[in-house]
Design a protein around this motif. Structure first.
Motif, PDB file in Angstrom:
ATOM      1  N   PHE A   1       7.155   8.928   8.982  1.00 15.50           N
ATOM      2  CA  PHE A   1       7.686   9.565   7.772  1.00 15.50           C
ATOM      3  C   PHE A   1       7.410   8.713   6.535  1.00 15.50           C
ATOM      4  CE2 PHE A   1      10.977  10.143   4.569  1.00 15.50           C
ATOM      5  CZ  PHE A   1      10.943  11.513   4.378  1.00 15.50           C
ATOM      6  N   TRP A   2       7.836   7.451   6.554  1.00 17.01           N
ATOM      7  CA  TRP A   2       7.790   6.637   5.347  1.00 17.01           C
ATOM      8  C   TRP A   2       6.399   6.138   5.000  1.00 17.01           C
ATOM      9  CZ3 TRP A   2      11.486   6.977   2.031  1.00 17.01           C
ATOM     10  CH2 TRP A   2      12.798   7.227   2.458  1.00 17.01           C
ATOM     11  N   SER A   3       5.499   6.030   5.962  1.00 14.72           N
ATOM     12  CA  SER A   3       4.155   5.521   5.680  1.00 14.72           C
ATOM     13  C   SER A   3       3.193   6.612   5.237  1.00 14.72           C
ATOM     14  CB  SER A   3       3.595   4.808   6.916  1.00 14.72           C
ATOM     15  OG  SER A   3       3.465   5.710   8.011  1.00 14.72           O
ATOM     16  N   HIS A   4       3.608   7.874   5.288  1.00 12.77           N
ATOM     17  CA  HIS A   4       2.743   8.988   4.910  1.00 12.77           C
ATOM     18  C   HIS A   4       2.534   8.997   3.390  1.00 12.77           C
ATOM     19  CE1 HIS A   4       1.126  13.047   4.570  1.00 12.77           C
ATOM     20  NE2 HIS A   4       0.974  13.049   5.889  1.00 12.77           N
ATOM     21  N   ASP A   5       1.322   9.342   2.970  1.00 12.34           N
ATOM     22  CA  ASP A   5       0.996   9.358   1.543  1.00 12.34           C
ATOM     23  C   ASP A   5       1.899  10.292   0.746  1.00 12.34           C
ATOM     24  OD1 ASP A   5      -1.012   7.530   1.984  1.00 12.34           O
ATOM     25  OD2 ASP A   5      -2.644   9.004   1.935  1.00 12.34           O
TER      26      ASP A   5
ATOM     27  N   ALA B   1       9.217   4.265  -0.306  1.00 10.57           N
ATOM     28  CA  ALA B   1       7.870   4.307   0.276  1.00 10.57           C
ATOM     29  C   ALA B   1       7.006   3.164  -0.225  1.00 10.57           C
ATOM     30  CB  ALA B   1       7.211   5.651  -0.027  1.00 10.57           C
ATOM     31  N   ASN B   2       7.137   2.816  -1.491  1.00  5.15           N
ATOM     32  CA  ASN B   2       6.378   1.686  -2.018  1.00  5.15           C
ATOM     33  C   ASN B   2       6.819   0.374  -1.383  1.00  5.15           C
ATOM     34  OD1 ASN B   2       4.482   2.828  -3.827  1.00  5.15           O
ATOM     35  ND2 ASN B   2       6.108   3.218  -5.313  1.00  5.15           N
ATOM     36  N   LEU B   3       8.128   0.232  -1.145  1.00  2.00           N
ATOM     37  CA  LEU B   3       8.616  -0.969  -0.463  1.00  2.00           C
ATOM     38  C   LEU B   3       8.105  -1.004   0.979  1.00  2.00           C
ATOM     39  CD1 LEU B   3      10.352  -3.523  -0.688  1.00  2.00           C
ATOM     40  CD2 LEU B   3      12.309  -2.163   0.062  1.00  2.00           C
ATOM     41  N   VAL B   4       8.050   0.145   1.630  1.00  2.00           N
ATOM     42  CA  VAL B   4       7.494   0.215   2.984  1.00  2.00           C
ATOM     43  C   VAL B   4       6.038  -0.230   2.964  1.00  2.00           C
ATOM     44  CG1 VAL B   4       6.845   1.784   4.853  1.00  2.00           C
ATOM     45  CG2 VAL B   4       9.118   1.964   3.808  1.00  2.00           C
ATOM     46  N   ARG B   5       5.296   0.200   1.946  1.00  2.00           N
ATOM     47  CA  ARG B   5       3.879  -0.198   1.850  1.00  2.00           C
ATOM     48  C   ARG B   5       3.719  -1.704   1.725  1.00  2.00           C
ATOM     49  NH1 ARG B   5      -0.228   3.948   1.254  1.00  2.00           N
ATOM     50  NH2 ARG B   5       0.793   5.721   2.264  1.00  2.00           N
ATOM     51  N   SER B   6       4.637  -2.357   1.020  1.00  2.00           N
ATOM     52  CA  SER B   6       4.494  -3.801   0.816  1.00  2.00           C
ATOM     53  C   SER B   6       5.126  -4.634   1.919  1.00  2.00           C
ATOM     54  CB  SER B   6       5.110  -4.193  -0.530  1.00  2.00           C
ATOM     55  OG  SER B   6       6.507  -3.944  -0.543  1.00  2.00           O
ATOM     56  N   ASN B   7       6.199  -4.115   2.565  1.00  2.00           N
ATOM     57  CA  ASN B   7       6.968  -4.940   3.497  1.00  2.00           C
ATOM     58  C   ASN B   7       6.842  -4.553   4.951  1.00  2.00           C
ATOM     59  OD1 ASN B   7       7.939  -6.139   1.147  1.00  2.00           O
ATOM     60  ND2 ASN B   7      10.025  -6.297   1.919  1.00  2.00           N
ATOM     61  N   VAL B   8       6.440  -3.308   5.243  1.00  2.00           N
ATOM     62  CA  VAL B   8       6.388  -2.855   6.637  1.00  2.00           C
ATOM     63  C   VAL B   8       4.965  -2.583   7.094  1.00  2.00           C
ATOM     64  CG1 VAL B   8       7.182  -1.119   8.290  1.00  2.00           C
ATOM     65  CG2 VAL B   8       8.705  -1.872   6.454  1.00  2.00           C
ATOM     66  N   VAL B   9       4.210  -1.831   6.312  1.00  2.00           N
ATOM     67  CA  VAL B   9       2.854  -1.461   6.723  1.00  2.00           C
ATOM     68  C   VAL B   9       1.989  -2.682   7.034  1.00  2.00           C
ATOM     69  CG1 VAL B   9       0.718  -0.323   5.985  1.00  2.00           C
ATOM     70  CG2 VAL B   9       2.933   0.788   5.585  1.00  2.00           C
ATOM     71  N   PRO B  10       2.069  -3.786   6.262  1.00  2.00           N
ATOM     72  CA  PRO B  10       1.262  -4.964   6.606  1.00  2.00           C
ATOM     73  C   PRO B  10       1.598  -5.569   7.971  1.00  2.00           C
ATOM     74  CG  PRO B  10       2.017  -5.111   4.342  1.00  2.00           C
ATOM     75  CD  PRO B  10       2.762  -3.982   4.971  1.00  2.00           C
ATOM     76  N   LEU B  11       2.771  -5.208   8.524  1.00  2.00           N
ATOM     77  CA  LEU B  11       3.190  -5.752   9.822  1.00  2.00           C
ATOM     78  C   LEU B  11       2.817  -4.826  10.981  1.00  2.00           C
ATOM     79  CD1 LEU B  11       6.782  -6.798   8.679  1.00  2.00           C
ATOM     80  CD2 LEU B  11       4.765  -8.283   8.824  1.00  2.00           C
ATOM     81  N   ALA B  12       2.182  -3.697  10.682  1.00  2.00           N
ATOM     82  CA  ALA B  12       1.936  -2.664  11.695  1.00  2.00           C
ATOM     83  C   ALA B  12       1.100  -3.169  12.867  1.00  2.00           C
ATOM     84  CB  ALA B  12       1.265  -1.450  11.058  1.00  2.00           C
TER      85      ALA B  12
END
Length: 284
Positions: free
Chosen positions: A138-142, A153-164
């Motif tokens: 949900f949160w990583s979707h464009d 979503a922007n915070l997810v892009r900076s704090n979660v997506v790099p850890l995927a």
């Protein structure tokens, strides 16, 4: 105190105080679907101010003997001095951030993912990550990068997506490590998860943000909460997990319960619930 520790079978459980913030409320944060005077009166009946409130944050660390598991990454450092103190609490409890080998993200609200990065570098350098597949998708979707979801979503892009690359995705009943299993608790967010922890026949329910207040959200589960994305699903989840905790007499830890954030759910009548703060039960 910044931490509270007890044994659960062979597991060591430590609740950690990331901090607390004070703000105006409780209405309309709690009881969005109620008149303001109803919420104010209920707060006063329970010895709470009718115009101010406090929200505290309590991540949980579980030492299984084989793994050191941390649930949630706490607030960003920008919330200091009131909150954003998770690393200091971990150190006060006798550990370091580098010792965390498994970090479970219950959901992606900022007070749970804000501390995952420090100056662009993972705060928990040696951790592998576990989170719900539904929540991540949900949160990583464009599509989330605009409208009301944009900020998170922007915070997810900076704090979660790099850890995927170091992340494992699970669903309902998925295993984190032996003795820790996911419990779908959708509503607060689309993929919000609770967790069942069991060792040597002793059990603990970690319900994350199923309830955001020990009175206004436990005793009034039908009241809508601003933070819940799907209000009615969150109501249903609250009642389901409250009923389970009460019927099976399982101790509970909740991210926003009064520190040390451990207690029980009582059901005084078929339509009511009450939070019972633990005293010495977990010490024996």
């Amino acid at each position: 105190p910044s931490f509270y520790r007890f044994q659960l079978g062979d597991f060591e459980i430590t609740t950690l105080l990331d901090g607390a913030i004070q703000l105006d409320g409780p209405h309309p944060i709690f009881g969005e679907n109620q008149p303001a005077e109803t919420v104010a009166a209920f707060a006063e009946e329970n010895f709470l101010p009718s115009d101010r409130m406090e929200i505290s944050f309590a991540p949980v660390m579980v030492n299984t003997g084989d793994n050191l598991v941390l649930f949630d990454g706490g607030n960003p450092a920008s919330r200091r001095p009131g909150a954003g103190n998770l690393v200091a609490a971990i150190e006060a409890a006798g550990y370091t951030a580098d010792q965390i080998d498994t970090l479970v993200i219950t959901h992606f609200h900022p007070d749970h993912i804000g501390g995952l990065m420090t100056d662009g570098v993972p705060t928990f350098a040696n951790a592998a990550y576990v989170t719900g597949q539904v929540e991540y998708d949900f949160w990583s979707h464009d599509d989330r990068l605009s409208g009301p979801t944009e900020g998170v979503a922007n915070l997810v892009r900076s704090n979660v997506v790099p850890l995927a690359e170091k992340m494992r995705f699970i669903g309902d009943a998925g295993e984190v490590v032996a003795g820790i299993d996911a419990v779908a608790a959708f509503g607060h967010t689309p993929g919000h998860m609770a967790y069942h922890i069991e060792s040597a026949g002793q059990r603990l329910l970690l319900w994350a943000d199923t309830s955001n207040h020990f009175v206004l959200s436990v005793e009034q589960p039908d009241w809508h909460v601003r933070f819940d994305m799907d209000k009615e699903a969150a109501v249903a989840t609250r009642k389901r997990l409250f009923d389970m905790a009460n019927a099976e007499r399982i101790p509970v830890t909740g991210y926003h319960m009064p520190f040390p954030a451990v207690g029980f759910v009582e059901k005084p009548s078929p339509d009511s619930y009450r939070w019972v703060q633990a005293s010495y039960q977990m010490n024996l």
